[in-house]
Design an enzyme around this catalytic site. Sequence first.
Site, PDB file in Angstrom:
ATOM      1  N   HIS A   1       0.849  -1.195   0.000  1.00 22.03           N
ATOM      2  CA  HIS A   1       0.000   0.000   0.000  1.00 22.03           C
ATOM      3  C   HIS A   1       0.883   1.242   0.000  1.00 22.03           C
ATOM      4  O   HIS A   1       1.942   1.273   0.624  1.00 22.03           O
ATOM      5  CB  HIS A   1      -0.926   0.003   1.219  1.00 22.03           C
ATOM      6  CG  HIS A   1      -2.032   1.002   1.127  1.00 22.03           C
ATOM      7  ND1 HIS A   1      -1.832   2.348   1.386  1.00 22.03           N
ATOM      8  CD2 HIS A   1      -3.348   0.872   0.793  1.00 22.03           C
ATOM      9  CE1 HIS A   1      -2.981   2.991   1.224  1.00 22.03           C
ATOM     10  NE2 HIS A   1      -3.910   2.120   0.852  1.00 22.03           N
TER      11      HIS A   1
ATOM     12  N   GLU B   1      -4.174   1.385  -7.460  1.00 24.65           N
ATOM     13  CA  GLU B   1      -4.618   2.435  -6.554  1.00 24.65           C
ATOM     14  C   GLU B   1      -3.679   3.637  -6.679  1.00 24.65           C
ATOM     15  O   GLU B   1      -2.666   3.723  -5.982  1.00 24.65           O
ATOM     16  CB  GLU B   1      -4.640   1.927  -5.106  1.00 24.65           C
ATOM     17  CG  GLU B   1      -5.309   2.893  -4.147  1.00 24.65           C
ATOM     18  CD  GLU B   1      -5.449   2.319  -2.747  1.00 24.65           C
ATOM     19  OE1 GLU B   1      -6.532   2.443  -2.175  1.00 24.65           O
ATOM     20  OE2 GLU B   1      -4.467   1.752  -2.237  1.00 24.65           O
TER      21      GLU B   1
END
EC number: 5.3.1.1
Length: 252
Positions: A98, A170
């Site tokens: 992430h 993302e």
Amino acid sequence: MKKKIIIANWKLNGNIQLLQTLLKPLVNFYIRHKNKSSIKLVIMPPYVYLYPMKSIISHSSILLGSQNVDINLIGAFTGEVSINMLKDVGVSYVLVGHSERRQYHRENDVIIAKKFKIVKDSHLIPVLCIGETEHEYLSCKTEKICKFQIDAIFDLLGPSGFNNSVIAYEPKWAIGTNTIPSINFIQKILMFIQNYIFNKQNSTIKLFSLQYGGSVNEHNIIELYDVKNIDGFLVGSASLSLDFFKKLLNNC
């Protein structure tokens, strides 16, 4: 029909009360909803809520996920949590790479690939986050950045590296900004990712899932739901709301 995977990343949010006010009603709503067969829900709370959450979701098909894992299995690594510990509490999916881990914890592609490998070696499902910064986006470097991040996995695991895994595109600049790329751009990048992996694995058999993440909310997820090549979504703050899940299940 292949189920869409909706992953709820709670990040550094939540408390015991939220398990009662959000999770229990969500479990009851999900169990009796007609659309549950088309959606697979994975919830990733902070570590301390994994075990209490396990008992709440045990009579449903909602799955437990972890936001992180250490590369070590055992030893003097204060504050870390191993993959075996995650398995022990019933985790099925593990998030790696992430952008917040990359930025705030200095995790590079080598460390991320090691985490990805340890998840796969333990027969859990890794969820690899890839994506570009705003500067890279404006410089038309999105595909180049995604390629580098994907290559780190192939370099360590070889052609079958992405079998039974999830790749979440993302873009860093879309996280928490209420701004998302155009649908055409998302389609373009997901198609690039898919074809690039096909080429590297020497096969067009899709043994992985592609997700979009970044400012996904109860409004735009309906618009994005049927976009070609999107197999699911990585959802942040919106997943702290019961209304988000109700709208998703009622409209998809």
